[in-house]
Design a protein around this motif. Structure first.
Motif, PDB file in Angstrom:
ATOM      1  N   PHE A  10       0.804  -1.224   0.000  1.00  0.00           N
ATOM      2  CA  PHE A  10       0.000   0.000   0.000  1.00  0.00           C
ATOM      3  C   PHE A  10       0.837   1.275   0.000  1.00  0.00           C
ATOM      4  N   GLN A  11       2.147   1.135  -0.064  1.00  0.00           N
ATOM      5  CA  GLN A  11       3.044   2.292  -0.040  1.00  0.00           C
ATOM      6  C   GLN A  11       3.208   2.859  -1.452  1.00  0.00           C
ATOM      7  N   THR A  12       3.147   4.178  -1.575  1.00  0.00           N
ATOM      8  CA  THR A  12       3.306   4.805  -2.891  1.00  0.00           C
ATOM      9  C   THR A  12       4.585   5.628  -3.001  1.00  0.00           C
ATOM     10  N   ASP A  13       5.211   5.953  -1.877  1.00  0.00           N
ATOM     11  CA  ASP A  13       6.440   6.743  -1.877  1.00  0.00           C
ATOM     12  C   ASP A  13       7.616   5.853  -2.266  1.00  0.00           C
ATOM     13  N   PRO A  14       8.304   6.160  -3.387  1.00  0.00           N
ATOM     14  CA  PRO A  14       9.422   5.320  -3.849  1.00  0.00           C
ATOM     15  C   PRO A  14      10.540   5.146  -2.821  1.00  0.00           C
ATOM     16  N   ASP A  15      10.865   6.202  -2.066  1.00  0.00           N
ATOM     17  CA  ASP A  15      11.915   6.091  -1.055  1.00  0.00           C
ATOM     18  C   ASP A  15      11.496   5.132   0.057  1.00  0.00           C
ATOM     19  N   GLU A  16      10.271   5.223   0.471  1.00  0.00           N
ATOM     20  CA  GLU A  16       9.768   4.328   1.514  1.00  0.00           C
ATOM     21  C   GLU A  16       9.674   2.889   0.991  1.00  0.00           C
ATOM     22  N   GLN A  17       9.315   2.731  -0.276  1.00  0.00           N
ATOM     23  CA  GLN A  17       9.283   1.392  -0.873  1.00  0.00           C
ATOM     24  C   GLN A  17      10.676   0.766  -0.848  1.00  0.00           C
ATOM     25  N   LEU A  18      11.686   1.542  -1.232  1.00  0.00           N
ATOM     26  CA  LEU A  18      13.058   1.054  -1.231  1.00  0.00           C
ATOM     27  C   LEU A  18      13.487   0.663   0.186  1.00  0.00           C
ATOM     28  N   SER A  19      13.131   1.490   1.140  1.00  0.00           N
ATOM     29  CA  SER A  19      13.451   1.197   2.539  1.00  0.00           C
ATOM     30  C   SER A  19      12.795  -0.111   2.986  1.00  0.00           C
ATOM     31  N   LEU A  20      11.556  -0.327   2.587  1.00  0.00           N
ATOM     32  CA  LEU A  20      10.850  -1.562   2.948  1.00  0.00           C
ATOM     33  C   LEU A  20      11.492  -2.773   2.282  1.00  0.00           C
ATOM     34  N   PHE A  21      11.892  -2.654   1.010  1.00  0.00           N
ATOM     35  CA  PHE A  21      12.581  -3.755   0.328  1.00  0.00           C
ATOM     36  C   PHE A  21      13.847  -4.140   1.096  1.00  0.00           C
ATOM     37  N   LYS A  22      14.607  -3.131   1.497  1.00  0.00           N
ATOM     38  CA  LYS A  22      15.849  -3.389   2.228  1.00  0.00           C
ATOM     39  C   LYS A  22      15.574  -4.074   3.564  1.00  0.00           C
ATOM     40  N   MET A  78       7.327 -12.784  -1.842  1.00  0.00           N
ATOM     41  CA  MET A  78       6.238 -11.830  -2.075  1.00  0.00           C
ATOM     42  C   MET A  78       6.789 -10.437  -2.335  1.00  0.00           C
ATOM     43  N   SER A  79       7.840 -10.069  -1.598  1.00  0.00           N
ATOM     44  CA  SER A  79       8.414  -8.737  -1.799  1.00  0.00           C
ATOM     45  C   SER A  79       8.983  -8.596  -3.204  1.00  0.00           C
ATOM     46  N   LYS A  80       9.532  -9.690  -3.735  1.00  0.00           N
ATOM     47  CA  LYS A  80      10.047  -9.653  -5.113  1.00  0.00           C
ATOM     48  C   LYS A  80       8.907  -9.441  -6.112  1.00  0.00           C
ATOM     49  N   ALA A  81       7.787 -10.122  -5.879  1.00  0.00           N
ATOM     50  CA  ALA A  81       6.623  -9.940  -6.759  1.00  0.00           C
ATOM     51  C   ALA A  81       6.102  -8.505  -6.665  1.00  0.00           C
ATOM     52  N   LEU A  82       6.088  -7.965  -5.451  1.00  0.00           N
ATOM     53  CA  LEU A  82       5.631  -6.581  -5.283  1.00  0.00           C
ATOM     54  C   LEU A  82       6.611  -5.598  -5.922  1.00  0.00           C
ATOM     55  N   LYS A  83       7.884  -5.926  -5.862  1.00  0.00           N
ATOM     56  CA  LYS A  83       8.901  -5.071  -6.490  1.00  0.00           C
ATOM     57  C   LYS A  83       8.671  -5.039  -8.008  1.00  0.00           C
ATOM     58  N   MET A  84       8.404  -6.205  -8.588  1.00  0.00           N
ATOM     59  CA  MET A  84       8.117  -6.272 -10.022  1.00  0.00           C
ATOM     60  C   MET A  84       6.858  -5.469 -10.344  1.00  0.00           C
ATOM     61  N   LYS A  85       5.844  -5.611  -9.501  1.00  0.00           N
ATOM     62  CA  LYS A  85       4.587  -4.879  -9.690  1.00  0.00           C
ATOM     63  C   LYS A  85       4.849  -3.374  -9.709  1.00  0.00           C
ATOM     64  N   ILE A  86       5.676  -2.917  -8.788  1.00  0.00           N
ATOM     65  CA  ILE A  86       5.981  -1.490  -8.691  1.00  0.00           C
ATOM     66  C   ILE A  86       6.808  -1.033  -9.894  1.00  0.00           C
ATOM     67  N   ARG A  87       7.838  -1.787 -10.243  1.00  0.00           N
ATOM     68  CA  ARG A  87       8.711  -1.407 -11.365  1.00  0.00           C
ATOM     69  C   ARG A  87       7.952  -1.342 -12.684  1.00  0.00           C
ATOM     70  N   GLN A  88       7.042  -2.280 -12.874  1.00  0.00           N
ATOM     71  CA  GLN A  88       6.291  -2.323 -14.132  1.00  0.00           C
ATOM     72  C   GLN A  88       5.021  -1.468 -14.081  1.00  0.00           C
ATOM     73  N   ARG A  89       4.855  -0.774 -12.970  1.00  0.00           N
ATOM     74  CA  ARG A  89       3.689   0.113 -12.777  1.00  0.00           C
ATOM     75  C   ARG A  89       2.369  -0.630 -12.996  1.00  0.00           C
ATOM     76  N   ILE A  90       2.319  -1.800 -12.401  1.00  0.00           N
ATOM     77  CA  ILE A  90       1.090  -2.604 -12.431  1.00  0.00           C
ATOM     78  C   ILE A  90       0.272  -2.190 -11.213  1.00  0.00           C
ATOM     79  N   TRP A  91      -1.005  -1.994 -11.407  1.00  0.00           N
ATOM     80  CA  TRP A  91      -1.854  -1.560 -10.307  1.00  0.00           C
ATOM     81  C   TRP A  91      -2.880  -2.628  -9.968  1.00  0.00           C
TER      82      TRP A  91
END
Length: 190
Positions: A10-22, A78-91
């Motif tokens: 549910f996060q839309t901020d790219p910096d926060e997304q990166l922080s969550l991935f890490k 799951m985080s990898k799938a969400l990362k792909m979703k975000i990178r490909q701008r899938i909603w």
């Protein structure tokens, strides 16, 4: 890690997304290391002369370690799938977001019950009926997701990539639920 994945969904901020991935990656490595240490310790215990009851307890806790480690792996995937979703701008449409959120809520309930069961394991005061109800609801929710025809339900919002990731996340959450269920069943064993 489950909460980090939920937040990532549910996060839309790219910096926060990166922080969550890490953070997810960091916690996955920590869970792998803890699992290894526990397994090594339990294996060492098993090498000593033990009673049949102690051997059963050691096997039970080795199985619990395996389930917990697998849950960490699933959340990481799951985080990898969400990362792909975000990178490909899938909603995800609102329906998909709501359904995944419902499954996360059930997983959270199941984890809460495991926590209580772990604390009460020595007293054998397990919440078995509550456990069964949550897993039944989780399976029913997953079946409902699996059987949805998103193309006919929401033709104006249908996106095949989104539907694929959506059903994949549902399957992974169901598998997490199964591992939590395995842990509870192991705790019920004498």
């Amino acid at each position: 890690m489950g909460q980090f994945n939920h937040d990532l969904l549910f996060q839309t901020d790219p910096d926060e997304q990166l922080s969550l991935f890490k953070r997810i990656k960091k916690y996955e490595k920590i869970s792998d290391r803890i699992n290894l240490e526990l397994v090594q310790y339990l294996t060492k215990l098993a090498q000593d002369e033990t009673t049949p009851q102690t051997s059963n307890e050691i096997r039970k806790y080795l199985s619990i370690c395996s389930d917990l480690e697998r849950i960490g792996d699933l959340f990481y995937s799951m985080s990898k799938a969400l990362k792909m979703k975000i990178r490909q701008r899938i909603w995800f449409n609102q329906h998909q977001r709501s359904r995944i959120k419902e499954m996360y809520a059930l997983i959270d309930k199941a984890f809460s019950i495991v926590s209580v069961d772990l604390e009460l394991a020595h007293q054998k005061e397990m919440l078995t009926e509550q456990n069964k109800a949550i897993y039944k609801e989780l399976n029913k929710k997953k079946e409902s997701i699996r059987n949805e025809d998103l193309g006919s339900l929401y033709p104006e919002e249908f996106n095949i990539q989104s539907a694929y990731i959506y059903t994949s996340l549902g399957s992974v959450l169901e598998e997490v639920g199964e591992h939590i269920k395995n842990i509870n069943e192991l705790l019920l064993q004498s």
